[in-house]
Design an enzyme around this catalytic site. Sequence first.
Site, PDB file in Angstrom:
ATOM      1  N   ARG A  38     -13.914   5.745  -2.404  1.00  0.00           N
ATOM      2  CA  ARG A  38     -13.878   5.417  -0.971  1.00  0.00           C
ATOM      3  C   ARG A  38     -13.003   6.333  -0.111  1.00  0.00           C
ATOM      4  NH1 ARG A  38     -13.520  -0.626   1.147  1.00  0.00           N
ATOM      5  NH2 ARG A  38     -11.645  -0.775  -0.147  1.00  0.00           N
ATOM      6  N   ASP A  39     -12.284   7.261  -0.721  1.00  0.00           N
ATOM      7  CA  ASP A  39     -11.448   8.152   0.108  1.00  0.00           C
ATOM      8  C   ASP A  39     -11.431   9.563  -0.490  1.00  0.00           C
ATOM      9  OD1 ASP A  39      -9.922   8.728   2.323  1.00  0.00           O
ATOM     10  OD2 ASP A  39      -8.021   8.142   1.398  1.00  0.00           O
TER      11      ASP A  39
END
Length: 286
Positions: A38-39
């Site tokens: 997610r990042d």
Amino acid sequence: MGRGGRNLTWRQRVNIAIGAAKGIAHLHDGIKPSIIHRDIKPSNILIGDGFEAKVSDFGLVKLGPIGDQSHVSSQVKGTPGYLDPAYCTSFHLSPFSDVYSFGVILLQLVCARPAVDSTRNQPNYHIIDWARPSIQKGTIEEIIDASLLSEPCNMEMMLKMGELGLRCVVKKPKDRPTMTQVWQELEDALYSADNFNKQPSRASRRTIGKFPRPAEGHRKSLDPDYSQSFVSIDGVGYQKFRVEMDSISFQSTSLRCFKVNSAGLIVDNNKNLRGTSEETDREQVR
């Protein structure tokens, strides 16, 4: 990017991309249930002393879909510029959201530009929109990091990485490659590039610049300011140059065509000079 940074060679960039892609692929495919990072962004890819890549910072990770699920529902988390637009609008998170973020990184490895450039006339000018036209035309030299041109650079490999980056950021998540496919395609392309350079018979055809010594009584001279431009014939690169001569004998079967001033000389498969014709704007191949 930025000041005080260290220039990376094209090979180091490819190896970093492969290493990081393998790390993300392990999260997606090597763990059950899968993990979505997610990042994914450059600052979360650490480089070791040997330039090996390590994926870091798992503060935003989320378990991926299980069984027949295609996604999980989640509030939007991540870094602007690397966030998957499909995830932002639908709140549907899947491993392909990481693929999008990694596609942005691939473009950055080629171009050495920020994901979102706010200094241009157009506000929030994304690297995808900036790089796409040149990559689709195959003119990677228009956008490539200028530091790569200070030494020999495999432009085909850089174009391949740019094209793969665009495939990673297509609008529909299901149309994107998996991270396993990403690192495999990069490895295959690098392997092909290395093998091509190791084949003397093919490598000798890439640049035309050496000829057998002409027979006695024949004369040729090379212009010291010969052009450094290149052309590609059947996937093989040829260097252009100008030659002034009275006559010349040929002993090479790999030479197929070149320009002499405004005349095109054609060599057939029997190594015989077949004729001349005025050709100033295109290469002849027989």
